[in-house]
Scaffold this active site. Structure first.
Site, PDB file in Angstrom:
ATOM      1  N   GLY A 189     -36.509 -30.201 -37.469  1.00 43.58           N
ATOM      2  CA  GLY A 189     -35.199 -29.791 -37.476  1.00 43.58           C
ATOM      3  C   GLY A 189     -34.444 -31.115 -37.075  1.00 43.58           C
ATOM      4  O   GLY A 189     -34.853 -32.165 -37.196  1.00 43.58           O
ATOM      5  N   ASP A 190     -33.148 -30.806 -37.145  1.00 46.24           N
ATOM      6  CA  ASP A 190     -32.074 -31.749 -36.898  1.00 46.24           C
ATOM      7  C   ASP A 190     -31.994 -32.894 -37.789  1.00 46.24           C
ATOM      8  O   ASP A 190     -31.699 -33.928 -37.572  1.00 46.24           O
ATOM      9  CB  ASP A 190     -31.987 -32.415 -35.400  1.00 46.24           C
ATOM     10  CG  ASP A 190     -32.298 -31.407 -34.170  1.00 46.24           C
ATOM     11  OD1 ASP A 190     -31.586 -30.383 -34.273  1.00 46.24           O
ATOM     12  OD2 ASP A 190     -33.191 -31.527 -33.529  1.00 46.24           O
ATOM     13  N   LYS A 227     -29.037 -31.024 -41.810  1.00 42.65           N
ATOM     14  CA  LYS A 227     -28.910 -29.845 -42.913  1.00 42.65           C
ATOM     15  C   LYS A 227     -27.680 -29.393 -43.038  1.00 42.65           C
ATOM     16  O   LYS A 227     -26.966 -29.198 -43.977  1.00 42.65           O
ATOM     17  CB  LYS A 227     -29.932 -28.923 -42.745  1.00 42.65           C
ATOM     18  CG  LYS A 227     -31.454 -28.854 -42.700  1.00 42.65           C
ATOM     19  CD  LYS A 227     -32.121 -27.694 -42.390  1.00 42.65           C
ATOM     20  CE  LYS A 227     -32.299 -27.465 -41.035  1.00 42.65           C
ATOM     21  NZ  LYS A 227     -32.617 -28.196 -39.849  1.00 42.65           N
ATOM     22  N   GLY A 272     -28.613 -25.596 -34.582  1.00 41.99           N
ATOM     23  CA  GLY A 272     -27.206 -26.038 -34.423  1.00 41.99           C
ATOM     24  C   GLY A 272     -26.958 -27.077 -35.402  1.00 41.99           C
ATOM     25  O   GLY A 272     -27.237 -28.120 -35.454  1.00 41.99           O
ATOM     26  N   HIS A 273     -26.291 -26.514 -36.358  1.00 41.91           N
ATOM     27  CA  HIS A 273     -25.872 -27.163 -37.735  1.00 41.91           C
ATOM     28  C   HIS A 273     -24.472 -27.921 -37.454  1.00 41.91           C
ATOM     29  O   HIS A 273     -23.407 -27.270 -37.288  1.00 41.91           O
ATOM     30  CB  HIS A 273     -26.022 -26.385 -38.751  1.00 41.91           C
ATOM     31  CG  HIS A 273     -27.289 -25.960 -39.175  1.00 41.91           C
ATOM     32  ND1 HIS A 273     -27.656 -24.915 -39.920  1.00 41.91           N
ATOM     33  CD2 HIS A 273     -28.527 -26.345 -38.548  1.00 41.91           C
ATOM     34  CE1 HIS A 273     -28.872 -24.527 -39.864  1.00 41.91           C
ATOM     35  NE2 HIS A 273     -29.419 -25.580 -39.355  1.00 41.91           N
ATOM     36  N   GLN A 305     -33.931 -24.822 -38.676  1.00 43.86           N
ATOM     37  CA  GLN A 305     -35.235 -25.716 -37.951  1.00 43.86           C
ATOM     38  C   GLN A 305     -35.749 -26.497 -38.985  1.00 43.86           C
ATOM     39  O   GLN A 305     -35.103 -26.980 -39.986  1.00 43.86           O
ATOM     40  CB  GLN A 305     -36.310 -24.802 -37.362  1.00 43.86           C
ATOM     41  CG  GLN A 305     -35.791 -24.250 -36.209  1.00 43.86           C
ATOM     42  CD  GLN A 305     -34.791 -22.895 -36.336  1.00 43.86           C
ATOM     43  OE1 GLN A 305     -35.138 -22.026 -36.862  1.00 43.86           O
ATOM     44  NE2 GLN A 305     -33.639 -22.865 -35.604  1.00 43.86           N
ATOM     45  N   THR A 340     -41.601 -23.084 -33.695  1.00 48.61           N
ATOM     46  CA  THR A 340     -40.675 -21.830 -33.449  1.00 48.61           C
ATOM     47  C   THR A 340     -41.388 -20.779 -33.887  1.00 48.61           C
ATOM     48  O   THR A 340     -42.545 -20.806 -34.405  1.00 48.61           O
ATOM     49  CB  THR A 340     -39.005 -22.323 -33.982  1.00 48.61           C
ATOM     50  OG1 THR A 340     -38.526 -21.238 -33.497  1.00 48.61           O
ATOM     51  CG2 THR A 340     -39.235 -22.344 -35.610  1.00 48.61           C
ATOM     52  N   THR A 396     -27.715 -27.778 -29.704  1.00 47.81           N
ATOM     53  CA  THR A 396     -27.800 -26.737 -28.881  1.00 47.81           C
ATOM     54  C   THR A 396     -28.109 -26.864 -27.570  1.00 47.81           C
ATOM     55  O   THR A 396     -27.386 -26.017 -26.591  1.00 47.81           O
ATOM     56  CB  THR A 396     -29.112 -25.852 -29.578  1.00 47.81           C
ATOM     57  OG1 THR A 396     -28.728 -25.686 -30.848  1.00 47.81           O
ATOM     58  CG2 THR A 396     -29.181 -24.351 -29.020  1.00 47.81           C
ATOM     59  N   PRO A 420     -31.832 -34.921 -24.630  1.00 45.01           N
ATOM     60  CA  PRO A 420     -32.062 -36.208 -25.613  1.00 45.01           C
ATOM     61  C   PRO A 420     -33.365 -35.797 -26.577  1.00 45.01           C
ATOM     62  O   PRO A 420     -34.251 -35.595 -26.355  1.00 45.01           O
ATOM     63  CB  PRO A 420     -32.361 -37.468 -24.514  1.00 45.01           C
ATOM     64  CG  PRO A 420     -32.502 -36.775 -23.226  1.00 45.01           C
ATOM     65  CD  PRO A 420     -32.200 -35.310 -23.263  1.00 45.01           C
ATOM     66  N   ARG A 421     -33.376 -36.131 -27.863  1.00 48.21           N
ATOM     67  CA  ARG A 421     -34.140 -36.107 -28.741  1.00 48.21           C
ATOM     68  C   ARG A 421     -35.245 -37.348 -28.573  1.00 48.21           C
ATOM     69  O   ARG A 421     -34.747 -38.402 -28.375  1.00 48.21           O
ATOM     70  CB  ARG A 421     -33.619 -36.056 -30.100  1.00 48.21           C
ATOM     71  CG  ARG A 421     -32.724 -35.043 -30.264  1.00 48.21           C
ATOM     72  CD  ARG A 421     -32.228 -34.802 -31.777  1.00 48.21           C
ATOM     73  NE  ARG A 421     -31.452 -33.540 -31.857  1.00 48.21           N
ATOM     74  CZ  ARG A 421     -30.154 -33.872 -32.524  1.00 48.21           C
ATOM     75  NH1 ARG A 421     -29.671 -34.716 -33.242  1.00 48.21           N
ATOM     76  NH2 ARG A 421     -29.466 -32.828 -32.548  1.00 48.21           N
TER      77      ARG A 421
HETATM   78  P1  IMP Z   1     -37.366 -21.967 -30.073  1.00 47.01           P
HETATM   79  O1  IMP Z   1     -37.271 -21.750 -31.288  1.00 47.01           O
HETATM   80  O2  IMP Z   1     -36.154 -22.055 -29.178  1.00 47.01           O
HETATM   81  O3  IMP Z   1     -38.479 -20.983 -29.378  1.00 47.01           O
HETATM   82  O4  IMP Z   1     -38.058 -23.456 -29.805  1.00 47.01           O
HETATM   83  C1  IMP Z   1     -39.461 -23.807 -30.190  1.00 47.01           C
HETATM   84  C2  IMP Z   1     -39.314 -25.386 -30.827  1.00 47.01           C
HETATM   85  O5  IMP Z   1     -38.396 -25.467 -31.591  1.00 47.01           O
HETATM   86  C3  IMP Z   1     -38.702 -26.236 -29.556  1.00 47.01           C
HETATM   87  O6  IMP Z   1     -39.461 -27.429 -29.676  1.00 47.01           O
HETATM   88  C4  IMP Z   1     -37.375 -26.390 -29.889  1.00 47.01           C
HETATM   89  O7  IMP Z   1     -36.769 -27.799 -29.256  1.00 47.01           O
HETATM   90  C5  IMP Z   1     -37.486 -26.495 -31.504  1.00 47.01           C
HETATM   91  N1  IMP Z   1     -36.572 -26.028 -31.998  1.00 47.01           N
HETATM   92  C6  IMP Z   1     -35.765 -24.894 -32.258  1.00 47.01           C
HETATM   93  N2  IMP Z   1     -34.855 -24.964 -33.173  1.00 47.01           N
HETATM   94  C7  IMP Z   1     -34.493 -25.995 -33.340  1.00 47.01           C
HETATM   95  C8  IMP Z   1     -33.559 -26.561 -34.177  1.00 47.01           C
HETATM   96  O8  IMP Z   1     -32.550 -25.958 -34.835  1.00 47.01           O
HETATM   97  N3  IMP Z   1     -33.658 -28.124 -34.350  1.00 47.01           N
HETATM   98  C9  IMP Z   1     -34.686 -28.666 -33.565  1.00 47.01           C
HETATM   99  N4  IMP Z   1     -35.547 -28.303 -32.827  1.00 47.01           N
HETATM  100  C10 IMP Z   1     -35.622 -26.800 -32.707  1.00 47.01           C
END
Ligand code: IMP
Length: 422
Positions: A12-13, A16, A40-41, A223, A238, A299, A303-304
């Site tokens: 993700g991130d 996109k 979070g686009h 994601q 996810t 979102t 910190p990533r």
């Molecule tokens: P969930 O989707 O909220 O259940 O989170 C599960 C995992 O996916 C966690 O590690 C989140 O940080 C990651 N995650 C969910 N959506 C995103 C996204 O849009 N970007 C990056 N990581 C995500």
């Protein structure tokens, strides 16, 4: 039929939102097909930076029609907040944003459950976004979910919500979590969803009709492939399929409708939340990526984690999605690194492999790197691919060779015009 699918190839991130926006000028219909407000686009237009969680990113163009497809889990409160924020800055989506009657609702008790389940996991917590995504998909798979189509009958919806809150309260009681007031939750849900009712329709028919009529359709993945519940780094994933398959089942389009698969990858890797990340760099290089790339969750603000480009994982994502073209983002962030590393294989249990191991064996994977000279150039004014620094073009050529896919777009900054098409 020639639909474009746009998919994140990492965790993700990948940027996109920016790529969707860059290619949406000529698009008629943009579809979100999976995930929910965990996405979070980020889209930057002029001086304004917007983070869209549920509204498809391409909708910042005035004539683009947006569909929130059947595979999405939709938080009605979040969508309304997003629509209000967009309206206050002149983006009116009425009459061009449509929501699938088959999509499932994410309701306040799903968020409570998300929190409670994370606490229960203790040291094994996933680090979810706490947006209620996992529990909403649990209800969907468990066949007790409430679908968006049900908001057409507020009386029946109210009963269904109360029934579900009562069921969840039994769980909350056992978990020592504060119980919820079913009637209050149901009233709030009925009130919020009343506003969304005019947007609810059969998006499966709309998507298919648009594709059959030869309109430009784009499915915007959320994601990334390594967070896919089947093919990602399970259990640190996810709860939806972020691969091409999930984009099809989540939009109702058939496989033969897909004409082009664009995969989006950052020039390095990031991850939010827990889970394996073999190329993570906890030293200076990673910190420089975080600072220069503003690597903080859009979102959650977290910190990533940052590290080098992982070609074992990228090759896997390109292969399993059938990616035709790669869009490489944030290439400018690598400027200033003394050298640039990319992982080409892992050593797992003493053996070298170029295959992505399943989650459980992933933890001990040691990356083997190829190393390239760095570059210091500021990419802000670069307007053609051939004007990119030679050191960066060498890395790109190596990525193409390793993954068997062309890098067709390079993003050199957050602005719309900092996008080089090749
Ligand atoms: P969930 O989707 O909220 O259940 O989170 C599960 C995992 O996916 C966690 O590690 C989140 O940080 C990651 N995650 C969910 N959506 C995103 C996204 O849009 N970007 C990056 N990581 C995500």
């Amino acid at each position: 039929m020639a639909v474009t699918a746009l998919i994140g190839l990492q965790w993700g991130d990948e940027g996109k939102g920016k790529v969707v926006d860059a290619v949406s000028g000529s698009v008629d219909v943009v579809i979100r097909a999976q995930g929910g407000a965990n996405a979070g686009h980020t889209v930057k237009v002029g001086d304004t930076t917007r983070v869209l969680h549920l509204v498809p990113s391409g909708m910042l163009y005035p004539d683009v029609v947006g569909l929130i497809g059947n595979g999405v889990v939709l938080d009605p409160f979040q969508l309304i907040a997003e629509l209000d924020a967009l309206a206050s800055s002149g983006h009116v989506l009425d009459g061009r944003l449509w929501i699938s009657d088959r999509a499932h609702l994410v309701l306040p008790y799903h968020k409570e459950m998300d929190e409670a389940l994370e606490l229960l996991r203790g040291g094994g917590a996933i680090g979810t976004t706490k947006r209620g995504i996992g529990p909403a998909y649990m209800d969907k798979a468990g066949r007790v979910g409430i679908r968006v189509g049900e908001i057409a009958d507020p009386g029946a919806l109210r009963e269904r919500v109360i029934e579900q809150v009562e069921a969840k309260n039994r769980l909350f009681g056992a978990l020592d979590v504060k119980l919820m007031d079913g009637a209050a939750v149901a009233d709030a849900v009925v009130e919020a969803t009343r506003r969304l009712a005019p947007m609810v329709t059969d998006t499966v028919s709309m998507a298919n009709a648009a594709a059959e009529q030869g309109k430009e359709v784009l499915i915007e993945g959320a994601q990334g492939s390594l967070l896919d519940v089947d093919l990602g780094t399970y259990p640190y994933v996810t709860s939806s399929n972020c691969h091409l398959g999930g984009l099809l089942s989540g939009s109702g389009l058939p496989p033969r409708a897909i004409g082009r698969v664009v995969g989006v990858a950052k020039a390095y890797c990031t991850r939010v939340g827990a889970g394996p990340f073999p190329t993570e760099d906890n030293g200076e290089a990673g910190q420089q990526m975080r600072d220069k790339g503003h690597e903080y969750g859009s979102t959650t603000g977290r910190p990533r984690r940052c590290g080098w480009l992982d070609l074992v994982a990228l090759r896997f994502a390109v292969r399993t999605n059938g990616v035709d073209e790669i869009a490489l983002t944030k290439s400018d962030v690598l400027s200033g690194q003394p050298s640039i590393k990319v992982a080409t294989s892992y050593v797992v249990d003493g053996e070298e492999t170029t295959d992505l191991p399943a989650g459980v064996r992933f933890d001990g994977a040691e990356p083997c790197y190829a190393e390239f000279p760095g570059f210091d150039d500021d990419l802000a004014g670069v307007s053609t691919f051939d004007d990119l620094p030679g050191a960066l073009r060498d890395v790109i050529a190596f990525v193409e060779e390793a993954c068997g896919a062309r890098v067709a777009l390079v993003s050199t900054g957050p602005e719309r015009d900092q996008t080089l098409h090749r």
